[in-house]
Design an enzyme around this catalytic site. Structure first.
Site, mmCIF file in Angstrom:
data_model
loop_
_atom_site.group_PDB
_atom_site.id
_atom_site.type_symbol
_atom_site.label_atom_id
_atom_site.label_comp_id
_atom_site.label_asym_id
_atom_site.label_seq_id
_atom_site.Cartn_x
_atom_site.Cartn_y
_atom_site.Cartn_z
ATOM 1 C CG HIS A 104 6.221 0.238 -3.365
ATOM 2 N ND1 HIS A 104 5.721 -1.176 -2.728
ATOM 3 C CD2 HIS A 104 6.493 0.625 -3.069
ATOM 4 C CE1 HIS A 104 6.700 -1.255 -2.334
ATOM 5 N NE2 HIS A 104 7.746 -0.615 -2.644
ATOM 6 C CG ASP A 129 12.835 3.945 2.149
ATOM 7 O OD1 ASP A 129 13.344 3.289 2.575
ATOM 8 O OD2 ASP A 129 11.779 4.188 1.788
ATOM 9 C CD GLU A 147 -2.991 0.876 -0.306
ATOM 10 O OE1 GLU A 147 -3.129 -0.722 -0.669
ATOM 11 O OE2 GLU A 147 -3.252 1.909 -0.947
HETATM 12 P P1 AMP Z 1 10.878 0.738 -2.108
HETATM 13 O O1 AMP Z 1 10.259 -0.414 -3.394
HETATM 14 O O2 AMP Z 1 11.608 0.627 -0.752
HETATM 15 O O3 AMP Z 1 13.148 0.766 -2.225
HETATM 16 O O4 AMP Z 1 10.146 1.715 -1.938
HETATM 17 C C1 AMP Z 1 9.980 2.754 -3.485
HETATM 18 C C2 AMP Z 1 9.357 3.671 -3.015
HETATM 19 O O5 AMP Z 1 8.555 3.377 -2.419
HETATM 20 C C3 AMP Z 1 10.186 4.657 -2.135
HETATM 21 O O6 AMP Z 1 9.992 5.805 -2.369
HETATM 22 C C4 AMP Z 1 9.740 4.354 -0.768
HETATM 23 O O7 AMP Z 1 10.322 5.715 0.296
HETATM 24 C C5 AMP Z 1 8.438 4.514 -0.654
HETATM 25 N N1 AMP Z 1 7.771 3.173 0.303
HETATM 26 C C6 AMP Z 1 8.484 2.398 1.265
HETATM 27 N N2 AMP Z 1 7.239 2.110 1.864
HETATM 28 C C7 AMP Z 1 6.381 2.905 2.444
HETATM 29 C C8 AMP Z 1 5.687 3.268 2.711
HETATM 30 N N3 AMP Z 1 5.528 2.506 4.036
HETATM 31 N N4 AMP Z 1 5.148 4.560 2.431
HETATM 32 C C9 AMP Z 1 4.814 5.159 2.162
HETATM 33 N N5 AMP Z 1 5.894 4.946 0.909
HETATM 34 C C10 AMP Z 1 6.369 4.671 1.124
#
Ligand code: AMP
Length: 281
Positions: A37, A150, A35
């Protein structure tokens, strides 16, 4: 929805779409969507004509003993979720496509990467800024969306875009959480049932830190001690860092006088989890 795995194809398509006057929203991810993403995607959908999501587990942002090989991957599931959230194009390159033999160019942001995760994961942000700058060149987004989950990554990317005069609006959106407060993360799938239960203390500790600040506490040391005091009784959790930094330079502050980021990273079983809150006194 289209899935594209070749950079050349992506460049051609984006050129055509831009000629047609379409604005591009971009959501870079490592897949195994949740959710968090999808919330970024929905915002992109609201503000731009078409939404590109990249799904790429970027090898160069993982340390030698980190979880690159084990990182969860399920492209079919991601495709369905992306489609349901309104993604128009998934960019899904291989590592060979992104880093062919002889690849030699890296992007590094100084300063903001010294503290927090930059300190505990040497080279991590160099990998992040390198891949995101490549993705920005390929996708040419008008707006790119990142999660506060992040926070350091988002600030570092914003700085990179500013310093390198990249014509992209970097937006940072709130962390999406599970009902019990745990920040959503692809890495939560590593947790056993017991570890998952224990993991709720991370947000509880951050919330109680927030209450301390709202109650007038300004001493970072005391707040950090309180956070550690809430997490430490959970023997399955090992603290990597708990830190309070200003939101401009990400340098530790001893006294809270302006907006701060209270950030933590922990190891639980096979997972390294991070979380944070931003707060002003
Ligand atoms: P990742 O796939 O973990 O590299 O994350 C991809 C993008 O989704 C990054 O900009 C993360 O900061 C964002 N993201 C990951 N988890 C969350 C979350 N729980 N809430 C909001 N954005 C998120």
């Amino acid at each position: 929805m289209k899935t594209i795995d070749k950079i050349s194809r992506m460049l051609t398509l984006i050129k055509i779409l831009k000629k047609e006057g379409k604005s591009v929203g971009f959501v870079p991810t490592m897949g195994y969507l949740h959710e968090g993403h999808l919330s970024l995607t929905r915002q992109a959908k609201k503000h731009t004509d078409l939404v590109v999501m990249s799904i790429f587990v970027n090898p160069i942002q993982f340390g030698k003993n980190e979880d690159y090989d084990k990182y969860p991957r399920d492209f079919k599931r991601d495709e369905e979720l992306a489609r349901s959230a309104g993604v128009d194009i998934i960019f899904y390159p291989s590592s060979e496509e992104m880093y062919p033999e002889g690849y030699a160019t890296y992007v590094e942001v100084k300063g903001l990467t010294d503290s927090l995760c930059g300190d505990s994961r040497p080279g991590h942000f160099r990998g992040v800024t390198t891949v995101v700058s490549k993705l920005f060149w390929i996708v040419k987004p008008d707006i790119a969306y990142f999660g506060q989950k992040d926070a350091q990554q988002a600030y570092v990317i914003r700085k990179m875009a500013q310093d390198l005069n990249m014509d992209v609006d970097v937006r940072i959106l709130p962390t999406v959480r599970e009902k019990d407060g745990l920040a959503m993360s692809s890495r939560n799938t590593y947790l056993s049932e017991g570890e998952r239960k224990d993991a709720v203390v991370l947000y509880q500790a951050l919330k109680s830190a927030e209450e301390m600040v709202r109650g007038g506490e300004t001493e970072s040391k005391k707040i950090i001690k309180a956070i550690e005091g809430i997490i430490k009784p959970k023997s399955r959790i090992k603290i990597d860092y708990v830190s309070i930094v200003d939101t401009k330079r990400l340098k530790p502050v001893s006294k809270i006088t302006g907006e701060v980021l209270i950030a933590l990273a922990v190891f639980i079983g096979k997972a390294r989890l991070i979380d944070n809150i931003i707060i002003a006194p």
